[in-house]
Design an enzyme around this catalytic site. Sequence first.
Site, PDB file in Angstrom:
ATOM      1  CD1 TRP A  74      -6.058  -7.117   7.566  1.00 37.88           C
ATOM      2  CD2 TRP A  74      -4.160  -7.999   6.796  1.00 37.88           C
ATOM      3  NE1 TRP A  74      -5.034  -6.503   8.229  1.00 37.88           N
ATOM      4  CE2 TRP A  74      -3.846  -7.033   7.774  1.00 37.88           C
ATOM      5  CE3 TRP A  74      -3.104  -8.692   6.186  1.00 37.88           C
ATOM      6  CZ2 TRP A  74      -2.541  -6.735   8.152  1.00 37.88           C
ATOM      7  CZ3 TRP A  74      -1.816  -8.398   6.548  1.00 37.88           C
ATOM      8  CH2 TRP A  74      -1.551  -7.423   7.521  1.00 37.88           C
ATOM      9  CD  GLU A 123      -3.110  -0.996   2.148  1.00 37.09           C
ATOM     10  OE1 GLU A 123      -2.981  -0.168   3.070  1.00 37.09           O
ATOM     11  OE2 GLU A 123      -4.118  -1.707   2.019  1.00 37.09           O
TER      12      GLU A 123
END
Length: 747
Positions: free
Chosen positions: A510, A376
């Site tokens: 996740w 990210e």
Amino acid sequence: MRNIVNLNAKWAFTKQCSAVPAELPMDWNWVNLPHSWNAIDGQDGGGDYWRGTAYYAKTINKLDLPAADRYYLELKGANSSADVYVNGQKLAHHDGGYSTWRVDITEAMTQETLLVIAVDNAANELVYPQVADFTFYGGLYRDVNLICVNESHFDLDYCGSNGLKITPAIEGKDAKVEVKTWITNLKAGQTLRYTICDAEGKVVASVETEDPCVTLGISDVHLWHGRKDPYLYTAKVELAEGETLLDEVSARFGCRTFQIDPEKGFILNGEEYPLRGVSRHQDRWGIGNALLPEHHKEDMELINEVGATTIRLAHYQHDQYFYALCAEYGMVVWAEIPYISQHMPTARENTISQMKELVAQNYNHASIVVWGLSNEITMKGDTDPDLLENHRILNDLCHEMDKTRLTTVAAVSPTPMDSPYLQIPDVVSYNHYFGWYGGDTDMNGPWFDKFHKLNPSIPIGCSEYGCEALNWHTSNPVQGDYTEEYQSFYHEELIKQLFPRKYMWATHVWNMFDFAADGRNEGGENGQNHKGLVTIDRKYKKDSFYAYKAWLSDEPFVHLTSKRYIDRVEDVTKVTVYSNQPEVELFANGVSLGKKTAEDHFFKFDVPNAGETTLVAVAGDLKDESKIRKVEVFNEDYRLKEKSAILNWFDITEVEGHLSLNSKMSEIMGTMQGKLLLGGLMMKMMPRKGDKVMGGFELTDAMMDMMGGFTLIRLAGMMGQMGMKLTKEQLLDLNAKLNKIKKPNKK
């Protein structure tokens, strides 16, 4: 001969020190390693855990040590920067809190030697990570050792590696194994004895030579084949002078081939081998990241039980013991550095050094197939020339150091599908949360289909997806309610969308475990990210754990969901059973409600709810039991009440067939009256297409679709966190007006 002395016991520790002490301070606290000073305040919320420089001190007496020519202090994890002082002399500085590093302390040692290690986890623009959704625990949280060696020894100075590099190559039914070593102070007349043993300890190849690099053959090689057959060989190299053994190193390794195909996904030893698994953080409740071997082993047992074939070890280098466990259990691994969230031009050298250490220290692990360049990192945009150059440097570095593996990135959801950033690594994955942070669950599969169509030559995977669940419950789960039931629904939907798409090279939930993120304040329990399939203390497997076990594990089981949700107000309760068996029968107070089959492994039953009912799910010889109880009023102990919320979703008046604050934005904007209503107050607050949001990304059609999945009350709460707050009165007035508007007809 090499001796390793563990130094974990009895260190003096303090956070209040202005200078390096000249002698062992007797008034400091005493701790044993591994140790983190943020084990408590890094998990309790508020984003206020202590970050700074703390000191560890210990004395060692040379008479208590094995005789040796050189002494190396080995630190397996000091987060995030550290300085080593020996008898007051500074010998080394290291940046990067997740890798092994060593210091030659020989010349500075005396009969009684004072070791002082200053460890610093304060903000630092030169070291990653600095911005991320997890706690940056400070401390000496892994082992500290003293390695005692001969003047001639296998290298201990290069990037924390063990001086041994093993590269197998498969040739038909055989393997050629290159074994390369690095030796410090190799002298004439010294020889190297190379040995490869199979898993039973039988020697399958050996040679004695002066050459630091040899190639040995293994006939009829036994391949490492993931969970199906995680077979490992052992390579050992001895450094000898005549009959005297001076040093030795060894490592286990596996022989395997793999490729990642943009259409067929992951291929292991020529066979399609779907990578469906989880991500893992390395912390625990009340311990922080100072884990012991038994903690790592328990984590691996749980991941093994759920049936995962792959683990993404996020977002940093993990303990060497855990990488070894991955190889033993047959887990295919994504290993990465903490180049995360925010690109810092000042920290390029740190990304390079951390990547060198990651690759050098983990090269021999058969389980690892990709090196992760970043996570990210394009939060503030994907076109920064310095960011792109940093990634090209890392990508080239990985291929220079390791010609056998591929590179990858975990791209943040708004990253454009044609981003130049995605052209750098060999394969790509995205972190998507459609169905939790906006959007709907059914957006996930079509998004990946679109990417695959636009980029048919780029292997695509999903590196993060998930939603939060605590001990809250409901019979009508909705996005954002933090109930175990919504998490179950979410993962049922994502499994059905992602798993059948064979072109997806890997999917990683996740997260496997809840983990500390001290800045978080949501779900009714601050300081944690609760997206785990298992709680942070490893004591409770959430229902979604069993949803994955039903799809991935061969271990027969049956599981009734929502066991903690007993009191029910509805007359008919919907009950879900997870199992990997072909048929499930459900009994209510001993009466059969019928047998069902389910291709998706999710068995659904309608159960009359009256009085107290004992439910028993039966699949062959397997049974599982739970209870439900009819009540007239909903048990408020099951309902999350956000302490900081202006208005909770369940306090909102709803009129059947009409809109409310609990309606999704797409529903409201699907009516002319809704558009006009939001064109006033709310539209002044909301971003519009083309605006810069999420750290610099332009608000695209895809992001607009995602926002359409938010309920208005949840979106208002998110806007409030950004400083654009509506009052309770404004929200209630808006809700009253929405109650007068009919919901749009479903198409």
